[in-house]
Design a protein around this motif. Structure first.
Motif, PDB file in Angstrom:
ATOM      1  N   LYS A  73      -4.131  -0.847   9.971  1.00 37.38           N
ATOM      2  CA  LYS A  73      -4.376  -1.539   8.745  1.00 37.38           C
ATOM      3  C   LYS A  73      -5.057  -0.593   7.885  1.00 37.38           C
ATOM      4  N   TYR A 105      -9.512  -5.253   3.579  1.00 35.38           N
ATOM      5  CA  TYR A 105      -8.766  -4.116   3.347  1.00 35.38           C
ATOM      6  C   TYR A 105      -8.732  -3.689   1.988  1.00 35.38           C
ATOM      7  N   GLU A 147      -7.756  -0.972   0.343  1.00 35.00           N
ATOM      8  CA  GLU A 147      -6.598  -0.079   0.126  1.00 35.00           C
ATOM      9  C   GLU A 147      -5.861  -0.260   1.692  1.00 35.00           C
ATOM     10  N   ALA A 148      -5.246  -1.257   1.847  1.00 32.03           N
ATOM     11  CA  ALA A 148      -4.439  -1.304   3.233  1.00 32.03           C
ATOM     12  C   ALA A 148      -3.361  -0.419   3.357  1.00 32.03           C
ATOM     13  N   SER A 149      -3.051   0.065   4.498  1.00 30.80           N
ATOM     14  CA  SER A 149      -1.895   0.823   4.742  1.00 30.80           C
ATOM     15  C   SER A 149      -0.701   0.014   4.478  1.00 30.80           C
ATOM     16  N   HIS A 150       0.448   0.844   4.263  1.00 33.42           N
ATOM     17  CA  HIS A 150       1.650   0.400   3.766  1.00 33.42           C
ATOM     18  C   HIS A 150       2.199  -1.046   4.921  1.00 33.42           C
ATOM     19  N   ALA A 207       0.075  -3.011   6.313  1.00 36.51           N
ATOM     20  CA  ALA A 207      -0.912  -4.154   5.978  1.00 36.51           C
ATOM     21  C   ALA A 207      -0.814  -4.501   4.447  1.00 36.51           C
ATOM     22  N   LYS A 208       0.027  -4.136   3.718  1.00 37.98           N
ATOM     23  CA  LYS A 208       0.206  -4.515   2.218  1.00 37.98           C
ATOM     24  C   LYS A 208      -0.217  -5.932   1.978  1.00 37.98           C
ATOM     25  N   PRO A 209       0.581  -6.820   2.783  1.00 37.92           N
ATOM     26  CA  PRO A 209       0.504  -8.455   2.398  1.00 37.92           C
ATOM     27  C   PRO A 209      -1.241  -8.744   2.530  1.00 37.92           C
ATOM     28  N   GLU A 237      -3.760  -6.872   1.719  1.00 40.57           N
ATOM     29  CA  GLU A 237      -4.778  -6.147   0.981  1.00 40.57           C
ATOM     30  C   GLU A 237      -5.503  -7.063   0.046  1.00 40.57           C
ATOM     31  N   ASN A 238      -6.978  -6.700   0.131  1.00 42.39           N
ATOM     32  CA  ASN A 238      -7.903  -7.705  -0.415  1.00 42.39           C
ATOM     33  C   ASN A 238      -8.023  -9.046  -0.325  1.00 42.39           C
TER      34      ASN A 238
END
Length: 93
Positions: free
Chosen positions: A47, A69, A71-74, A76-78, A80-81
């Motif tokens: 993540k 997160y 700046e989540a990893s690709h 884990a983008k859903p 992010e924040n």
């Protein structure tokens, strides 16, 4: 879903995302007045780098009880924040 600590609802959402059995609340659904920035960070292998908040309710402080997160990893983008909880914060329907 509701996140409750010290008998106070600190977040409420009908749009949480569940990852690894944790409900991640959209940032707009948390009550910011209870959140204090923390200097703590951890790293998840998939993540990315997590940042933390302390939660303060009625003068009681729960250190690093919420994480997100920025700046989540690709993968884990859903989430992010989005903010998740532990350390005594009850997440319930």
């Amino acid at each position: 879903m509701k996140a409750i600590w010290n008998d106070t609802v600190i977040a409420e959402s009908s749009n949480t995302k569940i990852v690894e059995n944790n409900h991640y609340f959209p940032r707009e659904d948390v009550k910011e007045e209870y959140f204090r920035s923390s200097d703590s960070h951890t790293r998840c292998p998939w993540k990315g780098k997590a940042s933390y908040f302390h939660i303060e309710v009625d003068g009681n402080l729960n250190k690093d009880a919420a994480w997100y997160y920025p700046e989540a990893s690709h993968a884990a983008k859903p989430i992010e924040n989005h903010i998740a909880f532990w350390n005594g914060v009850k997440v319930t329907e």
